[in-house]
Design a protein around this motif. Structure first.
Motif, PDB file in Angstrom:
ATOM      1  N   LYS A 100       0.877  -1.177   0.000  1.00 31.20           N
ATOM      2  CA  LYS A 100       0.000   0.000   0.000  1.00 31.20           C
ATOM      3  C   LYS A 100       0.912   1.225   0.000  1.00 31.20           C
ATOM      4  CE  LYS A 100      -2.581   1.053   3.651  1.00 31.20           C
ATOM      5  NZ  LYS A 100      -3.720   1.008   4.612  1.00 31.20           N
ATOM      6  N   LYS A 178      -3.248  -0.682  -9.133  1.00 29.69           N
ATOM      7  CA  LYS A 178      -4.215   0.410  -9.189  1.00 29.69           C
ATOM      8  C   LYS A 178      -3.645   1.624  -8.478  1.00 29.69           C
ATOM      9  CE  LYS A 178      -9.192   1.196  -8.690  1.00 29.69           C
ATOM     10  NZ  LYS A 178      -9.346   1.383 -10.148  1.00 29.69           N
ATOM     11  N   GLU A 184      -8.516   7.704  -0.879  1.00 24.67           N
ATOM     12  CA  GLU A 184      -9.205   6.452  -1.191  1.00 24.67           C
ATOM     13  C   GLU A 184      -8.286   5.241  -1.081  1.00 24.67           C
ATOM     14  OE1 GLU A 184     -11.128   6.719  -4.993  1.00 24.67           O
ATOM     15  OE2 GLU A 184     -11.897   8.742  -4.601  1.00 24.67           O
ATOM     16  N   ALA A 187      -9.361   2.403   1.459  1.00 26.73           N
ATOM     17  CA  ALA A 187     -10.553   1.676   1.003  1.00 26.73           C
ATOM     18  C   ALA A 187     -10.231   0.782  -0.185  1.00 26.73           C
ATOM     19  CB  ALA A 187     -11.668   2.665   0.637  1.00 26.73           C
ATOM     20  N   ALA A 188      -9.420   1.278  -1.117  1.00 27.19           N
ATOM     21  CA  ALA A 188      -9.059   0.480  -2.292  1.00 27.19           C
ATOM     22  C   ALA A 188      -8.264  -0.755  -1.885  1.00 27.19           C
ATOM     23  CB  ALA A 188      -8.263   1.328  -3.277  1.00 27.19           C
ATOM     24  N   THR A 189      -7.358  -0.594  -0.930  1.00 29.53           N
ATOM     25  CA  THR A 189      -6.577  -1.739  -0.449  1.00 29.53           C
ATOM     26  C   THR A 189      -7.475  -2.723   0.289  1.00 29.53           C
ATOM     27  OG1 THR A 189      -4.657  -0.282  -0.198  1.00 29.53           O
ATOM     28  CG2 THR A 189      -4.551  -2.423   0.890  1.00 29.53           C
ATOM     29  N   ASP A 190      -8.380  -2.204   1.113  1.00 23.94           N
ATOM     30  CA  ASP A 190      -9.284  -3.080   1.863  1.00 23.94           C
ATOM     31  C   ASP A 190     -10.158  -3.916   0.931  1.00 23.94           C
ATOM     32  OD1 ASP A 190      -8.267  -2.145   4.234  1.00 23.94           O
ATOM     33  OD2 ASP A 190      -9.913  -0.753   4.639  1.00 23.94           O
ATOM     34  N   ARG A 191     -10.568  -3.343  -0.191  1.00 19.38           N
ATOM     35  CA  ARG A 191     -11.393  -4.112  -1.133  1.00 19.38           C
ATOM     36  C   ARG A 191     -10.634  -5.318  -1.673  1.00 19.38           C
ATOM     37  NH1 ARG A 191     -13.350   1.083  -2.605  1.00 19.38           N
ATOM     38  NH2 ARG A 191     -11.797   1.301  -4.270  1.00 19.38           N
ATOM     39  N   ILE A 192      -9.364  -5.119  -1.970  1.00 18.63           N
ATOM     40  CA  ILE A 192      -8.545  -6.234  -2.449  1.00 18.63           C
ATOM     41  C   ILE A 192      -8.359  -7.276  -1.350  1.00 18.63           C
ATOM     42  CG2 ILE A 192      -6.221  -6.881  -3.197  1.00 18.63           C
ATOM     43  CD1 ILE A 192      -6.101  -4.256  -4.733  1.00 18.63           C
ATOM     44  N   ARG A 194     -10.301  -7.949   1.159  1.00 17.95           N
ATOM     45  CA  ARG A 194     -11.547  -8.697   1.383  1.00 17.95           C
ATOM     46  C   ARG A 194     -11.744  -9.782   0.338  1.00 17.95           C
ATOM     47  NH1 ARG A 194     -13.654  -3.548   2.667  1.00 17.95           N
ATOM     48  NH2 ARG A 194     -14.658  -3.391   0.615  1.00 17.95           N
ATOM     49  N   LYS A 195     -11.346  -9.525  -0.896  1.00 15.52           N
ATOM     50  CA  LYS A 195     -11.440 -10.551  -1.932  1.00 15.52           C
ATOM     51  C   LYS A 195     -10.531 -11.738  -1.615  1.00 15.52           C
ATOM     52  CE  LYS A 195     -12.446  -7.418  -5.813  1.00 15.52           C
ATOM     53  NZ  LYS A 195     -13.688  -8.016  -6.314  1.00 15.52           N
ATOM     54  N   SER A 259     -18.280 -14.874  -8.303  1.00 15.06           N
ATOM     55  CA  SER A 259     -18.106 -14.902  -6.849  1.00 15.06           C
ATOM     56  C   SER A 259     -17.362 -16.172  -6.461  1.00 15.06           C
ATOM     57  CB  SER A 259     -19.464 -14.839  -6.137  1.00 15.06           C
ATOM     58  OG  SER A 259     -20.273 -15.931  -6.511  1.00 15.06           O
TER      59      SER A 259
END
Length: 268
Positions: A100, A178, A184, A187-192, A194-195, A259
Protein backbone atom coordinates in the motif's frame (compact mmCIF):
# COMPACT_ATOMS: atom_id res chain seq x y z
CA UNK A 1 8.35 -1.08 12.37
CA UNK A 2 4.89 -1.89 13.72
CA UNK A 3 2.99 -5.14 13.14
CA UNK A 4 -0.75 -5.67 13.54
CA UNK A 5 -2.41 -9.06 13.04
CA UNK A 6 -6.18 -9.03 12.70
CA UNK A 7 -7.44 -12.54 11.92
CA UNK A 8 -6.39 -13.44 8.37
CA UNK A 9 -4.76 -10.06 7.71
CA UNK A 10 -1.40 -8.79 8.92
CA UNK A 11 -0.31 -5.20 8.38
CA UNK A 12 3.32 -4.14 8.57
CA UNK A 13 3.93 -0.41 9.04
CA UNK A 14 7.39 0.89 8.18
CA UNK A 15 7.85 3.34 11.02
CA UNK A 16 10.58 5.94 10.55
CA UNK A 17 8.38 8.78 9.28
CA UNK A 18 10.98 11.42 10.15
CA UNK A 19 13.36 9.66 7.73
CA UNK A 20 10.72 8.98 5.05
CA UNK A 21 10.77 5.36 6.29
CA UNK A 22 14.30 4.80 5.03
CA UNK A 23 15.33 1.24 5.92
CA UNK A 24 18.10 1.13 8.51
CA UNK A 25 19.65 -1.99 10.11
CA UNK A 26 17.13 -1.97 12.96
CA UNK A 27 14.21 -1.91 10.53
CA UNK A 28 15.73 -4.82 8.63
CA UNK A 29 15.99 -6.84 11.83
CA UNK A 30 12.43 -5.89 12.74
CA UNK A 31 11.15 -6.99 9.34
CA UNK A 32 12.67 -10.45 9.74
CA UNK A 33 11.04 -10.71 13.17
CA UNK A 34 7.69 -9.57 11.77
CA UNK A 35 7.79 -12.24 9.07
CA UNK A 36 8.67 -14.82 11.75
CA UNK A 37 5.65 -13.74 13.80
CA UNK A 38 3.30 -13.85 10.81
CA UNK A 39 4.48 -17.31 9.81
CA UNK A 40 4.11 -18.53 13.40
CA UNK A 41 0.51 -17.27 13.50
CA UNK A 42 -0.49 -19.72 10.72
CA UNK A 43 -3.84 -17.99 10.20
CA UNK A 44 -2.65 -15.06 8.08
CA UNK A 45 -3.66 -15.13 4.42
CA UNK A 46 -2.76 -11.55 3.43
CA UNK A 47 0.12 -9.29 4.45
CA UNK A 48 -0.22 -5.56 3.76
CA UNK A 49 2.97 -3.48 3.81
CA UNK A 50 2.71 0.29 4.10
CA UNK A 51 4.46 3.28 5.62
CA UNK A 52 3.63 5.59 8.50
CA UNK A 53 3.57 9.29 7.74
CA UNK A 54 3.73 10.67 4.21
CA UNK A 55 6.05 8.04 2.72
CA UNK A 56 6.10 4.38 1.78
CA UNK A 57 9.89 4.09 1.90
CA UNK A 58 12.73 6.27 0.69
CA UNK A 59 14.80 3.09 0.28
CA UNK A 60 17.91 2.09 2.17
CA UNK A 61 19.30 4.46 4.80
CA UNK A 62 22.44 5.48 2.91
CA UNK A 63 24.38 6.50 5.99
CA UNK A 64 23.53 3.61 8.33
CA UNK A 65 23.57 0.82 5.74
CA UNK A 66 26.42 1.93 3.47
CA UNK A 67 28.52 4.86 4.59
CA UNK A 68 29.14 4.00 8.26
CA UNK A 69 29.90 0.26 7.94
CA UNK A 70 31.81 0.49 4.65
CA UNK A 71 35.33 0.49 6.13
CA UNK A 72 34.67 -2.82 7.91
CA UNK A 73 33.94 -5.40 5.17
CA UNK A 74 32.36 -7.96 7.51
CA UNK A 75 30.15 -5.39 9.22
CA UNK A 76 29.10 -4.07 5.80
CA UNK A 77 28.28 -7.60 4.64
CA UNK A 78 26.34 -8.52 7.79
CA UNK A 79 24.43 -5.23 7.81
CA UNK A 80 23.16 -5.69 4.28
CA UNK A 81 22.68 -9.46 4.42
CA UNK A 82 19.91 -8.93 6.97
CA UNK A 83 18.12 -6.70 4.46
CA UNK A 84 18.62 -9.02 1.51
CA UNK A 85 17.34 -11.93 3.58
CA UNK A 86 13.91 -10.44 4.26
CA UNK A 87 13.57 -9.16 0.69
CA UNK A 88 13.98 -12.74 -0.52
CA UNK A 89 11.66 -14.05 2.18
CA UNK A 90 8.92 -11.58 1.30
CA UNK A 91 9.16 -12.42 -2.40
CA UNK A 92 8.56 -16.11 -1.61
CA UNK A 93 6.18 -15.59 1.32
CA UNK A 94 3.33 -18.12 1.52
CA UNK A 95 0.67 -15.47 2.24
CA UNK A 96 -0.37 -12.98 -0.43
CA UNK A 97 1.54 -9.72 -0.03
CA UNK A 98 0.05 -6.33 -0.87
CA UNK A 99 2.03 -3.08 -0.98
CA UNK A 100 0.00 0.00 0.00
CA UNK A 101 2.16 2.80 -1.38
CA UNK A 102 1.15 6.00 0.35
CA UNK A 103 3.97 8.36 -0.65
CA UNK A 104 7.66 8.48 -1.54
CA UNK A 105 8.96 5.13 -2.85
CA UNK A 106 12.61 5.24 -3.89
CA UNK A 107 15.26 2.58 -4.49
CA UNK A 108 14.49 -0.15 -2.00
CA UNK A 109 10.94 1.21 -1.84
CA UNK A 110 10.51 0.39 -5.53
CA UNK A 111 11.96 -3.04 -4.78
CA UNK A 112 9.48 -3.54 -1.93
CA UNK A 113 6.51 -2.58 -4.12
CA UNK A 114 7.89 -4.76 -6.91
CA UNK A 115 8.35 -7.94 -4.89
CA UNK A 116 4.90 -7.78 -3.29
CA UNK A 117 2.33 -9.84 -5.16
CA UNK A 118 -0.07 -6.93 -5.52
CA UNK A 119 0.25 -3.18 -5.05
CA UNK A 120 -2.02 -0.17 -4.69
CA UNK A 121 -0.65 3.36 -4.74
CA UNK A 122 -1.88 6.88 -4.29
CA UNK A 123 -1.95 8.70 -7.62
CA UNK A 124 0.52 11.23 -6.23
CA UNK A 125 2.97 8.70 -4.76
CA UNK A 126 6.43 9.39 -6.15
CA UNK A 127 8.63 6.51 -7.32
CA UNK A 128 12.26 6.64 -8.34
CA UNK A 129 15.46 4.65 -8.82
CA UNK A 130 17.86 7.36 -7.74
CA UNK A 131 20.98 5.21 -7.30
CA UNK A 132 22.54 6.61 -10.47
CA UNK A 133 22.52 10.01 -8.75
CA UNK A 134 25.07 8.82 -6.19
CA UNK A 135 27.15 6.80 -8.61
CA UNK A 136 25.86 3.24 -8.54
CA UNK A 137 23.17 1.21 -10.28
CA UNK A 138 20.09 -0.11 -8.42
CA UNK A 139 21.32 -3.21 -6.59
CA UNK A 140 20.08 -5.63 -3.96
CA UNK A 141 17.15 -6.61 -6.18
CA UNK A 142 16.00 -3.13 -7.22
CA UNK A 143 17.04 -3.62 -10.87
CA UNK A 144 15.32 -7.02 -10.79
CA UNK A 145 12.13 -5.35 -9.56
CA UNK A 146 12.27 -2.76 -12.34
CA UNK A 147 13.03 -5.37 -15.00
CA UNK A 148 10.16 -7.62 -13.88
CA UNK A 149 7.53 -4.93 -13.33
CA UNK A 150 8.22 -2.21 -15.92
CA UNK A 151 8.51 -2.35 -19.71
CA UNK A 152 12.16 -2.47 -20.86
CA UNK A 153 12.38 1.08 -22.20
CA UNK A 154 10.76 2.54 -19.09
CA UNK A 155 12.86 0.47 -16.70
CA UNK A 156 16.09 1.55 -18.40
CA UNK A 157 14.95 5.18 -18.56
CA UNK A 158 14.41 5.39 -14.80
CA UNK A 159 17.50 3.32 -13.98
CA UNK A 160 19.76 5.44 -16.20
CA UNK A 161 18.35 8.91 -15.50
CA UNK A 162 17.19 8.72 -11.88
CA UNK A 163 13.98 10.47 -12.97
CA UNK A 164 10.81 10.02 -10.91
CA UNK A 165 7.34 8.80 -11.84
CA UNK A 166 3.96 9.07 -10.15
CA UNK A 167 1.56 6.46 -8.85
CA UNK A 168 -0.62 7.02 -11.87
CA UNK A 169 2.36 6.28 -14.16
CA UNK A 170 3.26 3.27 -12.01
CA UNK A 171 -0.20 1.85 -12.74
CA UNK A 172 0.26 2.42 -16.48
CA UNK A 173 3.64 0.66 -16.41
CA UNK A 174 2.37 -2.28 -14.34
CA UNK A 175 4.35 -1.69 -11.14
CA UNK A 176 1.09 -1.29 -9.20
CA UNK A 177 -2.32 -2.77 -9.88
CA UNK A 178 -4.22 0.41 -9.19
CA UNK A 179 -3.57 4.08 -8.41
CA UNK A 180 -6.23 6.03 -6.54
CA UNK A 181 -6.52 9.41 -4.80
CA UNK A 182 -4.70 9.35 -1.47
CA UNK A 183 -7.92 9.62 0.53
CA UNK A 184 -9.20 6.45 -1.19
CA UNK A 185 -6.04 4.38 -0.69
CA UNK A 186 -7.16 2.59 2.47
CA UNK A 187 -10.55 1.68 1.00
CA UNK A 188 -9.06 0.48 -2.29
CA UNK A 189 -6.58 -1.74 -0.45
CA UNK A 190 -9.28 -3.08 1.86
CA UNK A 191 -11.39 -4.11 -1.13
CA UNK A 192 -8.55 -6.23 -2.45
CA UNK A 193 -7.87 -7.74 0.97
CA UNK A 194 -11.55 -8.70 1.38
CA UNK A 195 -11.44 -10.55 -1.93
CA UNK A 196 -8.37 -12.50 -0.85
CA UNK A 197 -9.27 -13.49 2.71
CA UNK A 198 -12.31 -15.45 1.47
CA UNK A 199 -10.09 -17.76 -0.56
CA UNK A 200 -8.47 -21.03 0.50
CA UNK A 201 -4.98 -20.16 1.84
CA UNK A 202 -3.40 -23.30 0.36
CA UNK A 203 -4.81 -22.40 -3.04
CA UNK A 204 -3.51 -18.84 -2.76
CA UNK A 205 -0.02 -20.05 -1.90
CA UNK A 206 0.15 -22.70 -4.63
CA UNK A 207 -1.27 -20.29 -7.21
CA UNK A 208 1.74 -18.06 -6.49
CA UNK A 209 4.13 -21.02 -6.87
CA UNK A 210 2.60 -22.02 -10.20
CA UNK A 211 2.76 -18.47 -11.54
CA UNK A 212 6.42 -18.00 -10.62
CA UNK A 213 7.41 -21.37 -12.08
CA UNK A 214 5.44 -20.96 -15.29
CA UNK A 215 6.85 -17.52 -16.08
CA UNK A 216 10.17 -19.16 -16.90
CA UNK A 217 9.23 -22.37 -18.66
CA UNK A 218 7.63 -23.64 -21.86
CA UNK A 219 4.05 -24.84 -22.12
CA UNK A 220 4.61 -28.64 -21.82
CA UNK A 221 6.70 -28.18 -18.67
CA UNK A 222 4.17 -25.69 -17.33
CA UNK A 223 1.32 -28.14 -17.81
CA UNK A 224 3.24 -30.92 -16.07
CA UNK A 225 3.96 -28.61 -13.13
CA UNK A 226 0.31 -27.48 -13.02
CA UNK A 227 -0.90 -31.05 -12.77
CA UNK A 228 1.54 -31.94 -10.02
CA UNK A 229 0.54 -28.89 -8.00
CA UNK A 230 -3.15 -29.63 -8.57
CA UNK A 231 -2.69 -33.08 -7.04
CA UNK A 232 -0.78 -31.47 -4.16
CA UNK A 233 -3.58 -28.96 -3.66
CA UNK A 234 -6.20 -31.70 -3.67
CA UNK A 235 -4.31 -33.73 -1.10
CA UNK A 236 -3.67 -30.80 1.23
CA UNK A 237 -7.26 -29.51 1.14
CA UNK A 238 -9.24 -32.75 1.15
CA UNK A 239 -10.33 -32.11 -2.43
CA UNK A 240 -12.18 -28.99 -1.31
CA UNK A 241 -12.41 -27.68 -4.86
CA UNK A 242 -14.49 -30.72 -5.87
CA UNK A 243 -16.19 -31.75 -2.61
CA UNK A 244 -17.29 -28.25 -1.65
CA UNK A 245 -16.83 -25.70 -4.42
CA UNK A 246 -18.06 -27.74 -7.37
CA UNK A 247 -20.84 -29.33 -5.29
CA UNK A 248 -22.07 -25.81 -4.49
CA UNK A 249 -21.85 -24.92 -8.16
CA UNK A 250 -23.84 -28.03 -9.02
CA UNK A 251 -26.61 -26.69 -6.78
CA UNK A 252 -26.24 -23.27 -8.48
CA UNK A 253 -25.59 -21.60 -5.13
CA UNK A 254 -22.92 -19.40 -6.66
CA UNK A 255 -21.40 -18.47 -10.03
CA UNK A 256 -17.59 -19.06 -10.21
CA UNK A 257 -17.18 -16.30 -12.77
CA UNK A 258 -18.69 -13.74 -10.41
CA UNK A 259 -18.11 -14.90 -6.85
CA UNK A 260 -16.39 -17.48 -4.66
CA UNK A 261 -17.80 -20.51 -2.88
CA UNK A 262 -18.78 -20.61 0.78
CA UNK A 263 -15.77 -21.85 2.71
CA UNK A 264 -17.76 -22.09 5.95
CA UNK A 265 -19.28 -25.26 4.53
CA UNK A 266 -15.77 -26.55 3.84
CA UNK A 267 -14.91 -26.26 7.52
CA UNK A 268 -18.14 -27.75 8.89
Amino acid sequence: MNLEIDGPTATIYLNRPDKKNAMNPQMHRDMNEALDAIEADRGVKVVVVTGNGDSFSAGMDLEECFLRPFEDPMEFYRTNEVALNWFKRLKAFPAVTVAKVNGFSFGGGVLLAGICDLAVASETALFGLSEINFGIFPAGGATWAAAHNLPRKQALYYILTGATFTGREAEAYGLVNKAVPLDELDAATDRIVRKLVNKNPVTLSLAKHVYEHNRATDLPAAIDYDQAKLWELSRLTGNEWVNVALKQFEKRSYQPGLSTYDRVEAKS
